[in-house]
Design an enzyme around this catalytic site. Structure first.
Site, PDB file in Angstrom:
ATOM      1  N   ASP A  48     -21.518  -7.530 -24.406  1.00 54.20           N
ATOM      2  CA  ASP A  48     -20.125  -7.459 -23.927  1.00 54.20           C
ATOM      3  C   ASP A  48     -19.666  -6.015 -23.915  1.00 54.20           C
ATOM      4  O   ASP A  48     -20.292  -5.040 -24.116  1.00 54.20           O
ATOM      5  CB  ASP A  48     -19.311  -8.316 -24.808  1.00 54.20           C
ATOM      6  CG  ASP A  48     -19.233  -9.898 -24.711  1.00 54.20           C
ATOM      7  OD1 ASP A  48     -20.022 -10.126 -23.735  1.00 54.20           O
ATOM      8  OD2 ASP A  48     -18.734 -10.540 -25.452  1.00 54.20           O
ATOM      9  N   LYS A  72     -16.734  -7.923 -19.001  1.00 55.31           N
ATOM     10  CA  LYS A  72     -15.962  -7.604 -17.854  1.00 55.31           C
ATOM     11  C   LYS A  72     -15.608  -6.080 -17.622  1.00 55.31           C
ATOM     12  O   LYS A  72     -15.199  -5.661 -18.541  1.00 55.31           O
ATOM     13  CB  LYS A  72     -14.597  -8.583 -17.815  1.00 55.31           C
ATOM     14  CG  LYS A  72     -14.638  -9.920 -17.868  1.00 55.31           C
ATOM     15  CD  LYS A  72     -13.562 -10.456 -17.730  1.00 55.31           C
ATOM     16  CE  LYS A  72     -13.614 -12.053 -18.224  1.00 55.31           C
ATOM     17  NZ  LYS A  72     -13.266 -12.313 -19.632  1.00 55.31           N
ATOM     18  N   MET A  89      -4.984  -8.297 -28.515  1.00 54.23           N
ATOM     19  CA  MET A  89      -4.700  -8.466 -26.918  1.00 54.23           C
ATOM     20  C   MET A  89      -3.022  -8.397 -26.715  1.00 54.23           C
ATOM     21  O   MET A  89      -2.632  -9.502 -26.085  1.00 54.23           O
ATOM     22  CB  MET A  89      -5.587  -9.716 -26.543  1.00 54.23           C
ATOM     23  CG  MET A  89      -6.944  -9.601 -26.685  1.00 54.23           C
ATOM     24  SD  MET A  89      -7.851 -11.222 -26.450  1.00 54.23           S
ATOM     25  CE  MET A  89      -7.819 -11.938 -28.181  1.00 54.23           C
TER      26      MET A  89
END
Ligand SMILES: C[S@@+](CC[C@H](N)C(=O)[O-])C[C@H]1O[C@@H](n2cnc3c(N)ncnc32)[C@H](O)[C@@H]1O
Length: 265
Positions: A49, A70, A183
């Site tokens: 990741d 991502k 987050m």
């Protein structure tokens, strides 16, 4: 029902399909467990990741490495595609390591991946990682619990899957424990207003960006002034927000200097 998967050509028919979920730690190369590093060294394929320190891949020079996170300029794989890749590579190559930032079971979707591959009879192992939720505050000198100051801590994702603020932040704001919010940068205003509504204007709050890495940045403040400080210095993601009285503790290094002065004065 188990979905039928078109398999890749078997590279080595003698290997047993296996998926090892490895937590890579918060970013500093050395903050991985010995067990995690050994799993990497023995991997035939590594799916990793975005928050993983890529220097870890150097420990597996001949393994096939596939970035599935991502990041700008890279194809973003869906969770379903990642699940399928794990199964395909386990059958074609044998030993697959799924490498994730921090700990795979802390907002890492690790359990979903294991559940999926186990349906195909693939052997799985979990190697826990050092979660950023504890390590990043620790490296900034903030203990998530401290006798007499905080007797509990909660790790919260700021957002729900629909993008709304997680209502658990409201309960954290009402508790005396420490809240570690992941987050959460885009939700800072909403978080602060919940703490203000709970009357916690002077409670300490820290924002730690890129914890454990050379570009780490820390903003410390109180609920009253943190928005202003963040506007002045809008640190980037990934970042952790720590809220609680533990943030107001004096950093240990300052205590050490003070003690030296006492002894040698
Ligand atoms: C999807 S969660 C994964 C958490 C991971 N499984 C763990 O245990 O650390 C990603 C979030 O973790 C936090 N995070 C991860 N690594 C970080 C770091 N080095 N510094 C600050 N925050 C970090 C950020 O809030 C980031 O948006």
């Amino acid at each position: 029902m188990v979905k039928k998967i078109k398999l890749l050509k078997m590279k080595n028919p003698n290997t047993t399909p296996k998926v090892t979920l490895v937590g890579a730690g918060p970013g500093d190369l050395e903050l991985i467990t010995l067990k995690g590093l050994n799993a990497i060294k023995h991997a035939e394929v590594i799916l990793y990741d975005a928050l993983v320190n890529e220097e870890l891949l150097d420990f597996a020079p001949i393994a096939t490495k596939i970035f599935v996170g991502k990041r700008k300029g890279f194809k973003a794989y869906s969770q379903d595609e990642i699940n399928l890749l794990l199964v395909k590579y386990a059958f074609s190559h044998g030993n697959v390591v799924r490498l994730k930032g921090g700990d795979s079971f802390v907002f890492g979707r690790g359990y979903e991946e294991l559940e999926f591959v186990e349906k195909y009879g693939i052997e799985t192992t979990v190697v826990p990682g050092i979660s950023s939720s504890i390590a990043v505050p620790a490296l900034a000198g903030i203990p998530v619990t401290h006798r007499g100051t905080s007797t509990s801590f909660t790790v919260i994702s700021a957002s729900l899957s629909n993008g709304e603020l997680n209502p658990d932040v409201k309960y954290a704001a009402q508790s005396n424990g420490t809240a570690v919010i992941l987050m959460g940068l885009t939700k800072l205003d909403e978080i602060v207003s919940l703490y203000k509504r709970a009357g916690k204007f002077e409670t300490g709050i820290a924002i730690i960006s890129n914890g454990s890495l050379p570009n780490e940045e820390i903003i410390r403040g109180t609920i009253s002034n943190i928005q202003f400080k963040f506007e002045e210095n809008p640190v980037p993601s990934p970042a952790i927000i720590v809220v609680g009285e533990v943030v107001n503790l004096q950093p240990i290094t300052e205590n050490v200097v003070a003690n030296h002065e006492l002894i040698y004065a």
